[in-house]
Each structure stands twice: as C-alpha cells, then as structure tokens.
Design a protein around this motif. Structure first.
Motif, PDB file in Angstrom:
ATOM      1  N   LEU A 135       0.813  -1.218   0.000  1.00  0.00           N
ATOM      2  CA  LEU A 135       0.000   0.000   0.000  1.00  0.00           C
ATOM      3  C   LEU A 135       0.850   1.272   0.000  1.00  0.00           C
ATOM      4  CD1 LEU A 135      -2.887  -1.013   2.441  1.00  0.00           C
ATOM      5  CD2 LEU A 135      -2.738  -1.316  -0.033  1.00  0.00           C
ATOM      6  N   ASP A 136       1.567   1.523   1.102  1.00  0.00           N
ATOM      7  CA  ASP A 136       2.293   2.780   1.268  1.00  0.00           C
ATOM      8  C   ASP A 136       3.465   2.865   0.293  1.00  0.00           C
ATOM      9  OD1 ASP A 136       0.497   3.115   3.331  1.00  0.00           O
ATOM     10  OD2 ASP A 136       1.921   2.604   4.908  1.00  0.00           O
ATOM     11  N   GLY A 137       3.416   3.882  -0.556  1.00  0.00           N
ATOM     12  CA  GLY A 137       4.471   4.075  -1.539  1.00  0.00           C
ATOM     13  C   GLY A 137       4.244   3.327  -2.837  1.00  0.00           C
ATOM     14  N   THR A 138       3.256   2.445  -2.863  1.00  0.00           N
ATOM     15  CA  THR A 138       2.946   1.681  -4.075  1.00  0.00           C
ATOM     16  C   THR A 138       1.644   2.165  -4.703  1.00  0.00           C
ATOM     17  OG1 THR A 138       4.158  -0.256  -3.289  1.00  0.00           O
ATOM     18  CG2 THR A 138       2.490  -0.644  -4.984  1.00  0.00           C
ATOM     19  N   PRO A 176       1.686 -20.259  -5.798  1.00  0.00           N
ATOM     20  CA  PRO A 176       2.680 -19.221  -6.105  1.00  0.00           C
ATOM     21  C   PRO A 176       2.758 -18.868  -7.589  1.00  0.00           C
ATOM     22  CG  PRO A 176       3.569 -20.726  -4.481  1.00  0.00           C
ATOM     23  CD  PRO A 176       2.248 -21.303  -4.938  1.00  0.00           C
ATOM     24  N   GLU A 177       2.603 -19.840  -8.466  1.00  0.00           N
ATOM     25  CA  GLU A 177       2.704 -19.584  -9.907  1.00  0.00           C
ATOM     26  C   GLU A 177       1.614 -18.643 -10.417  1.00  0.00           C
ATOM     27  OE1 GLU A 177       4.878 -23.051  -8.723  1.00  0.00           O
ATOM     28  OE2 GLU A 177       2.730 -22.700  -8.525  1.00  0.00           O
ATOM     29  N   ASN A 178       0.506 -18.554  -9.700  1.00  0.00           N
ATOM     30  CA  ASN A 178      -0.611 -17.678 -10.100  1.00  0.00           C
ATOM     31  C   ASN A 178      -0.677 -16.404  -9.273  1.00  0.00           C
ATOM     32  OD1 ASN A 178      -1.382 -19.599 -11.943  1.00  0.00           O
ATOM     33  ND2 ASN A 178      -3.019 -20.430 -10.667  1.00  0.00           N
ATOM     34  N   THR A 179       0.402 -16.089  -8.556  1.00  0.00           N
ATOM     35  CA  THR A 179       0.396 -14.952  -7.639  1.00  0.00           C
ATOM     36  C   THR A 179       1.542 -14.012  -7.969  1.00  0.00           C
ATOM     37  OG1 THR A 179      -0.518 -16.394  -5.922  1.00  0.00           O
ATOM     38  CG2 THR A 179       0.418 -14.312  -5.188  1.00  0.00           C
ATOM     39  N   CYS A 180       1.272 -12.720  -7.861  1.00  0.00           N
ATOM     40  CA  CYS A 180       2.291 -11.692  -8.064  1.00  0.00           C
ATOM     41  C   CYS A 180       2.160 -10.665  -6.953  1.00  0.00           C
ATOM     42  CB  CYS A 180       2.113 -11.018  -9.427  1.00  0.00           C
ATOM     43  SG  CYS A 180       3.349  -9.742  -9.776  1.00  0.00           S
ATOM     44  N   TYR A 181       3.286 -10.134  -6.515  1.00  0.00           N
ATOM     45  CA  TYR A 181       3.292  -9.096  -5.483  1.00  0.00           C
ATOM     46  C   TYR A 181       3.965  -7.861  -6.044  1.00  0.00           C
ATOM     47  CZ  TYR A 181       3.989  -6.904  -0.884  1.00  0.00           C
ATOM     48  OH  TYR A 181       3.972  -6.040   0.175  1.00  0.00           O
ATOM     49  N   VAL A 182       3.302  -6.710  -5.922  1.00  0.00           N
ATOM     50  CA  VAL A 182       3.829  -5.427  -6.379  1.00  0.00           C
ATOM     51  C   VAL A 182       4.183  -4.603  -5.149  1.00  0.00           C
ATOM     52  CG1 VAL A 182       3.325  -3.309  -7.662  1.00  0.00           C
ATOM     53  CG2 VAL A 182       2.367  -5.498  -8.439  1.00  0.00           C
ATOM     54  N   ARG A 227       6.191 -14.281  -7.860  1.00  0.00           N
ATOM     55  CA  ARG A 227       6.778 -13.222  -8.687  1.00  0.00           C
ATOM     56  C   ARG A 227       6.671 -11.890  -7.967  1.00  0.00           C
ATOM     57  NH1 ARG A 227       3.156 -12.878 -13.341  1.00  0.00           N
ATOM     58  NH2 ARG A 227       1.830 -13.735 -11.789  1.00  0.00           N
ATOM     59  N   PHE A 228       7.643 -11.022  -8.239  1.00  0.00           N
ATOM     60  CA  PHE A 228       7.646  -9.685  -7.671  1.00  0.00           C
ATOM     61  C   PHE A 228       7.791  -8.679  -8.791  1.00  0.00           C
ATOM     62  CE2 PHE A 228       9.910  -5.923  -6.113  1.00  0.00           C
ATOM     63  CZ  PHE A 228       9.029  -5.513  -5.119  1.00  0.00           C
ATOM     64  N   GLN A 229       7.095  -7.564  -8.668  1.00  0.00           N
ATOM     65  CA  GLN A 229       7.259  -6.473  -9.623  1.00  0.00           C
ATOM     66  C   GLN A 229       7.416  -5.176  -8.844  1.00  0.00           C
ATOM     67  OE1 GLN A 229       4.246  -6.238 -12.670  1.00  0.00           O
ATOM     68  NE2 GLN A 229       5.591  -5.026 -13.970  1.00  0.00           N
ATOM     69  N   TRP A 230       8.419  -4.394  -9.223  1.00  0.00           N
ATOM     70  CA  TRP A 230       8.631  -3.091  -8.592  1.00  0.00           C
ATOM     71  C   TRP A 230       7.482  -2.164  -8.977  1.00  0.00           C
ATOM     72  CZ3 TRP A 230      11.846  -2.323  -4.754  1.00  0.00           C
ATOM     73  CH2 TRP A 230      12.919  -3.192  -4.588  1.00  0.00           C
ATOM     74  N   ALA A 231       6.995  -1.386  -8.010  1.00  0.00           N
ATOM     75  CA  ALA A 231       5.846  -0.501  -8.225  1.00  0.00           C
ATOM     76  C   ALA A 231       6.074   0.455  -9.395  1.00  0.00           C
ATOM     77  CB  ALA A 231       5.547   0.280  -6.952  1.00  0.00           C
ATOM     78  N   ALA A 232       7.242   1.049  -9.501  1.00  0.00           N
ATOM     79  CA  ALA A 232       7.513   2.000 -10.584  1.00  0.00           C
ATOM     80  C   ALA A 232       7.395   1.318 -11.944  1.00  0.00           C
ATOM     81  CB  ALA A 232       8.898   2.621 -10.415  1.00  0.00           C
ATOM     82  N   ASN A 233       7.919   0.120 -12.073  1.00  0.00           N
ATOM     83  CA  ASN A 233       7.823  -0.628 -13.336  1.00  0.00           C
ATOM     84  C   ASN A 233       6.383  -1.024 -13.627  1.00  0.00           C
ATOM     85  OD1 ASN A 233      10.598  -0.436 -13.448  1.00  0.00           O
ATOM     86  ND2 ASN A 233      10.946  -2.516 -12.710  1.00  0.00           N
ATOM     87  N   TRP A 234       5.663  -1.413 -12.584  1.00  0.00           N
ATOM     88  CA  TRP A 234       4.257  -1.807 -12.715  1.00  0.00           C
ATOM     89  C   TRP A 234       3.421  -0.638 -13.222  1.00  0.00           C
ATOM     90  CZ3 TRP A 234       0.072  -0.586  -9.149  1.00  0.00           C
ATOM     91  CH2 TRP A 234      -1.081  -1.351  -9.332  1.00  0.00           C
ATOM     92  N   LEU A 235       3.627   0.545 -12.638  1.00  0.00           N
ATOM     93  CA  LEU A 235       2.884   1.720 -13.089  1.00  0.00           C
ATOM     94  C   LEU A 235       3.287   2.097 -14.517  1.00  0.00           C
ATOM     95  CD1 LEU A 235       2.872   3.875  -9.836  1.00  0.00           C
ATOM     96  CD2 LEU A 235       0.902   2.769 -10.924  1.00  0.00           C
TER      97      LEU A 235
END
Length: 177
Positions: free
Chosen positions: A8-11, A133-139, A155-163
């Motif tokens: 949430l915070d910062g994302t 886990p294969e169907n889950t992503c965290y931003v 999987r992880f994605q950086w918020a800046a890249n996601w936006l």
C-alpha cells in the motif's frame, strides 16, 4: 483467476498531507495511475492489499485508527477485496480488513513471520484465496517487499515498473477525464 498482492504505502497510496506518516485515516491520496493500473486486473484477478503498519507499535497511530485507515483505503480502491496488515515489529499479529469486518489471523503457523520481509501475510492470502505461487504476483516499492515475495515463492514487480507498464492506459483515462 490469479492473485495480485499489492503493497500500500508508496505503491498505491501516500499521505495527502505530504508527511512521512498518515496524520489521520483519511490523510491518503492515490499515487497517480495506481487506481487505473489496479482496474486492469479487476476482471481476472483477486486483488489484496498487504501492509506493515509498524506505526501502531511505534505509537504514531492507534490500532483503531489503523483499521479506519485500511477501511478508507478500501473505499479509495474498490478493486481491493481486502487488506492484510501487521501492526507489530515482531511479526506476530495479522489482521484482515474487509469493508465491514476485522478478522484476527494472529494465531496461525505464520505468527512471527507476518511483518515483511517475512512472507506470512502473502502466504496467508494465497491459502485463503486458494492460489498457488505460480498464479500470484506481489507489487511493492521496497526491498522488504521483494524479499517477502521471494520467501513466498511468488513473482515480484517493482511498483515503478508496474505503473510504467500501465502508462498507456493511464494516459487514455486522463485524456477522457
């Protein structure tokens, strides 16, 4: 159906006051484009917020104010199904906030691992929503978020890249408004 977990915070949100911490539950504003990005997932994903809330343990806000803050976030982001938060530095407690209820999940096998970079909140969300886990992503926007995702095996994605990935859609929505 997949599971999208978002910090949430910062994302997706930040203090409207410009302060480091939220001054009150409604001291929140949407980070530009975060609402549009979330809306692209609403038809094929369960979307859940994940947040450390050490401000409770540090005395910056009360537990009740923290609950009200998460409920207001659910109003700002109707795509979010619920929010998991950990209010203590030891990672022992976890609460799940829905639009109308507060659920205590502190007495599970993940107690002691809820606070990020622990993976407890992410694992609890996957189990509750019957996702793998294969169907889950965290931003997220911090190294603690990336570590929690790695520990949960997702999987992880950086918020800046996601936006940035959603910039075309964000621009189209801005043009319409």
């Amino acid at each position: 159906m997949s599971l999208l977990l978002v910090d949430l915070d910062g994302t997706i949100r930040k203090p409207l006051s410009g302060q480091q911490y939220f001054l009150h539950p409604e001291d929140q504003e949407i980070i530009v484009g975060a609402d549009v990005a979330l809306s692209t997932y609403k038809d094929d994903s369960i979307i859940v917020g994940i947040t450390n809330q050490g401000g409770v343990a540090a005395g910056h806000k009360s537990f009740q104010e923290c609950i009200q803050e998460q409920q207001y976030t659910l109003e700002l982001f109707p795509e979010l199904r619920e929010i998991y938060f950990c209010p203590d530095f030891e990672g022992r407690k976890c609460f799940r906030i829905t639009r109308h209820n507060v659920h205590n999940h502190s007495k599970t096998k993940w107690s002691g691992h809820y606070r990020k970079p622990g993976a407890g909140m992410l694992q609890l969300a996957m189990v509750r929503h019957k996702q793998i886990p294969e169907n889950t992503c965290y931003v997220g926007d911090r190294s603690e978020d990336e570590t929690a995702a790695r520990r949960a095996g997702i999987r992880f994605q950086w918020a800046a890249n996601w936006l940035e990935q959603h910039q075309g859609i964000i621009a189209q929505v801005a043009d319409v408004q």
